[in-house]
Structure formats: structure tokens, C-alpha cells
Write an enzyme that holds these catalytic residues in place. Structure first.
Site, PDB file in Angstrom:
ATOM      1  N   HIS A 124      11.732   1.148 -57.291  1.00 24.10           N
ATOM      2  CA  HIS A 124      11.745  -0.169 -56.652  1.00 24.10           C
ATOM      3  C   HIS A 124      10.954  -0.138 -55.342  1.00 24.10           C
ATOM      4  O   HIS A 124      10.120  -1.017 -55.089  1.00 24.10           O
ATOM      5  CB  HIS A 124      13.192  -0.585 -56.379  1.00 24.10           C
ATOM      6  CG  HIS A 124      13.332  -1.761 -55.471  1.00 24.10           C
ATOM      7  ND1 HIS A 124      13.435  -3.058 -55.936  1.00 24.10           N
ATOM      8  CD2 HIS A 124      13.390  -1.845 -54.120  1.00 24.10           C
ATOM      9  CE1 HIS A 124      13.541  -3.880 -54.901  1.00 24.10           C
ATOM     10  NE2 HIS A 124      13.516  -3.168 -53.790  1.00 24.10           N
ATOM     11  N   GLU A 125      11.201   0.870 -54.508  1.00 25.63           N
ATOM     12  CA  GLU A 125      10.520   0.947 -53.219  1.00 25.63           C
ATOM     13  C   GLU A 125       9.023   1.178 -53.390  1.00 25.63           C
ATOM     14  O   GLU A 125       8.210   0.577 -52.678  1.00 25.63           O
ATOM     15  CB  GLU A 125      11.140   2.059 -52.358  1.00 25.63           C
ATOM     16  CG  GLU A 125      12.608   1.849 -52.024  1.00 25.63           C
ATOM     17  CD  GLU A 125      12.876   0.543 -51.296  1.00 25.63           C
ATOM     18  OE1 GLU A 125      11.975   0.044 -50.594  1.00 25.63           O
ATOM     19  OE2 GLU A 125      13.996   0.006 -51.430  1.00 25.63           O
ATOM     20  N   HIS A 128       7.198  -2.014 -54.182  1.00 23.51           N
ATOM     21  CA  HIS A 128       6.781  -2.822 -53.035  1.00 23.51           C
ATOM     22  C   HIS A 128       5.372  -2.430 -52.592  1.00 23.51           C
ATOM     23  O   HIS A 128       4.551  -3.296 -52.255  1.00 23.51           O
ATOM     24  CB  HIS A 128       7.739  -2.599 -51.860  1.00 23.51           C
ATOM     25  CG  HIS A 128       9.025  -3.359 -51.955  1.00 23.51           C
ATOM     26  ND1 HIS A 128       9.078  -4.726 -52.136  1.00 23.51           N
ATOM     27  CD2 HIS A 128      10.319  -2.940 -51.870  1.00 23.51           C
ATOM     28  CE1 HIS A 128      10.346  -5.117 -52.159  1.00 23.51           C
ATOM     29  NE2 HIS A 128      11.114  -4.053 -52.011  1.00 23.51           N
ATOM     30  N   GLU A 187      11.619  -8.778 -53.704  1.00 24.36           N
ATOM     31  CA  GLU A 187      12.643  -7.868 -54.215  1.00 24.36           C
ATOM     32  C   GLU A 187      12.697  -7.919 -55.741  1.00 24.36           C
ATOM     33  O   GLU A 187      12.777  -6.883 -56.406  1.00 24.36           O
ATOM     34  CB  GLU A 187      14.006  -8.219 -53.612  1.00 24.36           C
ATOM     35  CG  GLU A 187      14.124  -7.949 -52.131  1.00 24.36           C
ATOM     36  CD  GLU A 187      13.911  -6.489 -51.790  1.00 24.36           C
ATOM     37  OE1 GLU A 187      14.464  -5.621 -52.490  1.00 24.36           O
ATOM     38  OE2 GLU A 187      13.172  -6.205 -50.826  1.00 24.36           O
TER      39      GLU A 187
END
Length: 263
Positions: A124-125, A128, A187
Site C-alpha cells: 500500500h505504501e 502511494h 488511500e
């Protein structure tokens, strides 16, 4: 002033027009080299300010998971060696920065129960970074600041009554109506990108749902209403991840390797 403001926004939009990995239109005003430099500087500052974990097993475990995830990152995003640091801190969090930087807090390792759940967070990070969300947020902030300052100057020049409350209302409206939904979009987009990353790396994408169930339990249900939050509610994330699962599972089954990272 109005003509100058319109010209600025048009030029900025034309100069920075881009498309995210999910097909969403973006305005990116900063170069990759600028973002990489900022990311490296921020990471160096965090290493100076925070305690770095010296636990060999923890570091090896996090590095193992991160290596599998970053191996899936397109070279055009970052082609060098990613730097991974475990911070000895109870925060249940992690982050990734442009320029190949990943930070994981030890508090996360108490909630992410296995390698798959940790991979969901790191994926997920890194998502980004792949989607250039940092660039997009900075660009958005730049445009909003210019617009707000121009409105304030125009009201002052025309001696508009109650300009203070009006500007405060504009600021709140921008935050709730633009910035917060924009962050929630980031997100959700990072969740989708991260799900594919972890699946391609050989981690079980179904564990991303278990992770968010753990996150919800760890928060004790204490969170702001979703419309006032920069993050979607855990249940929203679970529903979105479940909807994306049919596309992620074939990637997992066809992954070249199945990691065996041990805490």
C-alpha cells in the site's frame, strides 16, 4: 487579477497533466528528481530523530518482505536499491517515500500478524509512490494556496465586509470538500495498487482483508466520521479490497515465487 489567476491555473494544469495507474487524471507540478531529493532529505531527518531498531530478526523480516514487494516496482518509478529502516516506535504505521525509502514502525508488527499482512501494508505504501501521490498532494496544495490568497486579496481590495469569516469558511470548504476526499481517493488507489503488488510478489492478497479487520480491532472503533477523515473507514477498505480480489488472486497463483519471510 482574475485573468492572471485563470492563466496560472490553465498553465499549471497543462504543464502538469498526468494519469495515475488506475486511469485517474492528475496534476503534477514537481519533477521526479525534486520529489526524490525531498524524500531522501525527509528520510534522513527521520533517521536522526527516531530510534532505529537494532533487533536483527525484525530487520531481516521486514527487509525480506520489502524486497519481494519492491521487486515488482516498475524501473521508471525507481530502479535503485530501496532503503528499508525499522523504527523502534509503537506507532501502528509504515511509509514509503520517493527516492526508494521505506520505513516500518515496530508497532505495526504487533497488528500485521504474518508476512502477508505486512506485505499488504508495505505494498500500500509503495503504491502511494508508484501513483505519485506525494507530488499530487503538493501540487494541489500549491494551487489551493494560490487561489485562496487571490480570493483574500480581491476581497481586501474591494473592502468586502466579513472577509475574515468568509475566508475561514472557504478554508473549511476546501478541506472537507476537496482535500479530505482527495486523500481518501489516494488511500483507496494505493490499496488497489498494493493489492496487485503483494499478489505479484507471491503474498496472499486475501490477507489484506484480515489486516484491516485487525486494524479496526486495534483502533477500538475510535475514528472520525469518514467524511472528516483522510482515510476511508476500515469497513469501506475491506469492501473495496474484496471487490478487487477476483483480479488479484490470479496474480497470486501465477507468481514466480512464494516468499517465506519469518519474524
Amino acid at each position: 487579477m482574475k485573468r492572471c489567476l485563470i492563466s496560472f491555473f490553465v498553465c499549471a494544469a497543462l504543464a502538469g497533466c498526468a494519469t495515475s495507474p488506475t486511469g485517474r487524471n492528475q496534476v503534477l507540478l514537481y519533477s521526479d528528481s525534486q520529489l526524490s531529493e525531498m524524500g531522501s532529505q525527509a528520510f534522513a531527518g527521520m533517521k536522526d530523530e527516531l530510534t532505529i531498531s537494532s533487533a536483527r530478526v525484525e530487520n531481516s523480516y521486514v527487509q525480506c518482505v520489502a524486497n519481494y514487494i519492491t521487486a515488482q516496482v516498475p524501473p521508471k518509478v525507481f530502479s535503485g536499491q530501496w532503503e528499508v529502516v525499522v523504527f523502534d516506535d509503537e506507532q501502528v504505521n509504515a511509509f514509503a517515500l520517493p527516492g526508494g525509502k521505506i520505513g516500518v514502525y515496530t508497532g505495526l508488527l504487533k497488528v500485521a500478524e504474518n508476512q502477508h499482512q505486512l506485505a499488504a501494508v508495505i505494498g500500500h505504501e509503495v503504491g502511494h509512490v508508484i501513483a505519485q501521490h506525494g507530488n499530487e498532494r503538493m501540487s494541489q496544495s500549491t494551487l489551493i494556496n494560490v487561489g485562496t490568497q487571490a480570493v483574500g486579496a480581491a476581497m481586501a481590495a474591494n473592502e468586502v465586509a466579513n472577509s475574515g469569516p468568509i475566508m475561514a469558511a472557504i478554508g473549511l470548504g476546501v478541506q472537507v470538500g476537496v482535500q479530505l476526499p482527495f486523500s481518501r481517493t489516494h488511500e483507496s488507489e494505493a490499496d488497489a495498487i498494493g493489492l496487485n503488488l503483494m499478489a505479484q510478489a507471491g503474498f496472499d492478497p486475501r490477507q489484506s482483508v484480515n489486516l484491516w479487520e485487525n486494524m479496526a480491532a486495534a483502533s477500538g472503533g475510535q475514528r472520525q466520521p469518514e467524511f472528516l477523515s483522510t482515510h476511508p473507514a476500515p469497513q469501506t477498505r475491506i469492501e473495496d479490497l474484496s471487490a478487487d480480489m477476483p483480479a488479484a488472486l490470479p496474480l497470486y497463483r501465477n507468481a514466480k515465487s512464494k516468499p517465506n519471510c519469518k519474524a
